[in-house]
Design an enzyme around this catalytic site. Sequence first.
Site, short mmCIF file in Angstrom:
data_model
loop_
_atom_site.label_atom_id
_atom_site.label_comp_id
_atom_site.label_asym_id
_atom_site.label_seq_id
_atom_site.Cartn_x
_atom_site.Cartn_y
_atom_site.Cartn_z
N MET A 1 -12.34 24.03 49.87
CA MET A 1 -12.62 22.63 50.54
C MET A 1 -13.72 22.21 49.78
SD MET A 1 -10.90 22.33 53.21
CE MET A 1 -9.60 23.42 53.42
N CYS A 2 -14.62 22.98 49.38
CA CYS A 2 -15.98 22.78 48.95
C CYS A 2 -16.46 23.10 47.40
CB CYS A 2 -17.05 23.07 49.75
SG CYS A 2 -16.68 22.55 51.70
N ARG A 3 -17.37 23.26 47.04
CA ARG A 3 -17.89 23.87 45.62
C ARG A 3 -19.38 24.26 46.11
NH1 ARG A 3 -13.97 25.20 42.81
NH2 ARG A 3 -13.29 25.66 45.13
N ASN B 1 -17.10 27.99 51.66
CA ASN B 1 -16.16 27.34 51.02
C ASN B 1 -14.91 27.89 51.40
OD1 ASN B 1 -14.46 25.79 49.31
ND2 ASN B 1 -14.60 27.37 47.59
#
Lengths: 280, 280, 280, 280
Positions: free
Chosen positions: B1-3, B116
């Site tokens: 979803m994210c970093r 994440n």
Amino acid sequence: MCRWLAYAGEPIQLSKLILDTQNSLVAQSLNSPLGAETVNGDGFGVGWYPLDATAGSIPAMFHSIEPAWHDENLSEITHAIESPLFFAHVRAAAGPPIQQTNCHPFRHDNWLFMHNGSLAGMALVRRDLALAVAPEFFPLIRGTTDSEVLFYLALTLGLREDPVTAMAAAIRKVEEIGHAHGVEFPMQGTVAVSDGATVWAFRYSSQGRTRTLFHSVAMASLQQMYPDEERLRGFGLSARVIVSEPLTDLPGVFVEVPESTVAILEGGEYRHEPFLATVE
Amino acid sequence: MCRWLAYAGEPIQLSKLILDTQNSLVAQSLNSPLGAETVNGDGFGVGWYPLDATAGSIPAMFHSIEPAWHDENLSEITHAIESPLFFAHVRAAAGPPIQQTNCHPFRHDNWLFMHNGSLAGMALVRRDLALAVAPEFFPLIRGTTDSEVLFYLALTLGLREDPVTAMAAAIRKVEEIGHAHGVEFPMQGTVAVSDGATVWAFRYSSQGRTRTLFHSVAMASLQQMYPDEERLRGFGLSARVIVSEPLTDLPGVFVEVPESTVAILEGGEYRHEPFLATVE
Amino acid sequence: MCRWLAYAGEPIQLSKLILDTQNSLVAQSLNSPLGAETVNGDGFGVGWYPLDATAGSIPAMFHSIEPAWHDENLSEITHAIESPLFFAHVRAAAGPPIQQTNCHPFRHDNWLFMHNGSLAGMALVRRDLALAVAPEFFPLIRGTTDSEVLFYLALTLGLREDPVTAMAAAIRKVEEIGHAHGVEFPMQGTVAVSDGATVWAFRYSSQGRTRTLFHSVAMASLQQMYPDEERLRGFGLSARVIVSEPLTDLPGVFVEVPESTVAILEGGEYRHEPFLATVE
Amino acid sequence: MCRWLAYAGEPIQLSKLILDTQNSLVAQSLNSPLGAETVNGDGFGVGWYPLDATAGSIPAMFHSIEPAWHDENLSEITHAIESPLFFAHVRAAAGPPIQQTNCHPFRHDNWLFMHNGSLAGMALVRRDLALAVAPEFFPLIRGTTDSEVLFYLALTLGLREDPVTAMAAAIRKVEEIGHAHGVEFPMQGTVAVSDGATVWAFRYSSQGRTRTLFHSVAMASLQQMYPDEERLRGFGLSARVIVSEPLTDLPGVFVEVPESTVAILEGGEYRHEPFLATVE
């Protein structure tokens, strides 16, 4: 904490009450003499039903965390849109973060809800209040205000079937939970609710000293009182406003809603009834 | 979803890893080839400990809902500040609103936390997860992400006393609640936690197919491998990074952290251990 | 229009003056009794030089269009950062849009600039003022405020070589252009400028009725006057503030800077000189 | 740099093209395969004329600097509003700051304007371009984009009297000023302009390699080609779109507008003509 207005009547441009009156809601956002705080710069919101609204119509919303007084989108949108029933709210945050999900009004299906005031001792009671919300509503809570929890508590307790009874039950629940945690006066505030056709506005506090609430007088009377008054032009005979504080200083236009009262706008008429009033 | 990335080592300008490397975290916000989503434009956050940080030091934070790639404040602040231990995170929102309170890292006292991935079936399990958070932590939840609930669940289960055991217990609780609601693979993701001195980074998913995680090789080895490499200048011998995906394509700089593993940065050293690994 | 403060002295946390005093700049953003407007909610900015600042050091900046009073990033950053020389500004916009590029202070290389007041008749004079800016500076103008144009006009006229002479020339140019367009009183306001070592603060208006400006008394005197005063703790002997209105109501701490004056903080000392004063 | 669409025809909900098609403008903001940049996350804007629009009607606008893909206000407003003629634009900024005043479309009286592309060497030519804008328009420039300067240059050169001739003159002026500063290919891009009744869309670059532009085929033909296609329902027979890249992959729906061409939507009909084409 905040300032709000609810309009019902012939469709008008939203800007007519939100921006263009002498003491419009946006003017109040910079200076609201009757407010607990005089600056309401912590975001705002507008919710409006469509031109052909009936009970059950879905309202649209616009929320922003910028102060209302210089928001160009607010000006553009409220001039572009006409509605027969709308809510507007400017916020002075007591604590919860400034974010769009904490801006009123809140919406569930065809229902709009907004609040001026607070649930006392929120840090103490927050969890028990959240648990009192029905499991199917719990994941729908998007922000972190006491007001939104109150909305979902009222939905849990039947707002869609009987708004007045459900709001009474929700407030009694707030008081019960508050007292259990040692909060003396758990509920404070004025609340507005609509289903697309009717507006219910509640004025109540556990202490009996509630934030101010006013309703406008019938337009027919006003136009008789002030036949030449420019500011009354453009309003139809059904136009009615309920508001935290008067939008004008024209004498006789706004009348205070009493303590422990629910005020109702329906079919172009205003009426009010006792609400959670204690008999002494 | 994210970093995300976590740095520990000699104090460096935050910008050195967040903005100024070839495949910096901000570059990844526009294009992260190994990510579940390639654009991470739904807000970002930085949390950093002071120059003299030890276990117990309070970190500062900067959160913004603007995309990281053009945020001038992010550039100003990360160039102005040096830190021996910091977290940075860019978000690609699955669902919860884009607002500062949903930006990672989250903070409680001296603890930072970022994630994440996701807790599956959040609408189903949200209420039970919230109930599993200790009452004293419940009112501290400020946003609406699954990640923040996981943080407070871990705090409830002893994060401050024993981070690895508490994270394991929190994830088991997530799995237990998820399974009770028919969610097949409740937990997904990589998590970083710090107390100001140590970084714990967890890679685990119920399905055994977790988002990627990498750690940098010891700087002494890197400088031996690449004696002339400009990009390694300015890092001290203790400098270590754990990160969702490599910050450079220099071969050998980043090594993958295995599935079901906790990676630990402490005293300038990296080590890892099995975490919730099933023996087969 | 706005409120600002400039600090020079021993390094202190920015928050000490911006947030934590009785009548801090952020408190003034909600209520500034001496201001032309009492609410300054249209964005803010902070510019600070590094710990080892000398003339020529590059300052960092943080700008935001959210009201200062609830901005969590402002609180985080000003608590995390210490500086020996910083500017802070809260804005009450007269007209130009609310956007980060219109937030003070403005920066050019090592120079910071901020302004409280206005150039009258801006719509009339804007083009001629822009033409008076040197071609090499013209493309650097990033916002649309009169203040930023005044900054680049001063740079055009030699601010970096001789700040006092250049500011005088810039203001005379503003007056000349204004008068040519029939503007009676073209210049109004207080301006602060720094190169990283010295602060110059100008108080001048064409009408001779300028926005207020104050400077703090030498800390040695203050500590003698108020040996037990908690609020003076933590300031070094070189600490000096120049500010739109006093940060405290402790008698004797702040002294008004006269009309048509440039006030200078340099090497821990305050002095002032006549500036554009007309001999009568 | 950006992606845009212009719609004219029977009134439709704005969301139908901006959000709800397969490759809607908002979908393109995250991924535009034909764009110079594939992410357009640096703000967006919508401008729409009222239901009864004729030449001279004043459009309303909504601008935001948040990425379009998660903006809840954009979704609310575009679902609530119907219009017979509207522009929408998602921005990928090359340089100028991300702020509402840099979001397209721009408006002057009843005119809307938007641009995808750039004026090359802006730092070199910016001042001369600004000087070429008529003094009465100069103070109306609110942002810092090359596009807005091009709009005011076209207004200076007669846009309101003869849009095609004025746009040609404005672009020739851009090329003349650019060449004088050594810029090889000064003009790049597609531009859309409307007065409330007609849409003019220009595709031209000094190099003859302009950003893509497409127009939709007549709805009568499309409904004959695809009698059962759900996606074509709800569009009237006059509905036409001009767009940076196709909103659907249905073959035959979108046709490329040639280089050096002005495409015109008027009275439900599409036509195009050569524009600044060089005869060889």
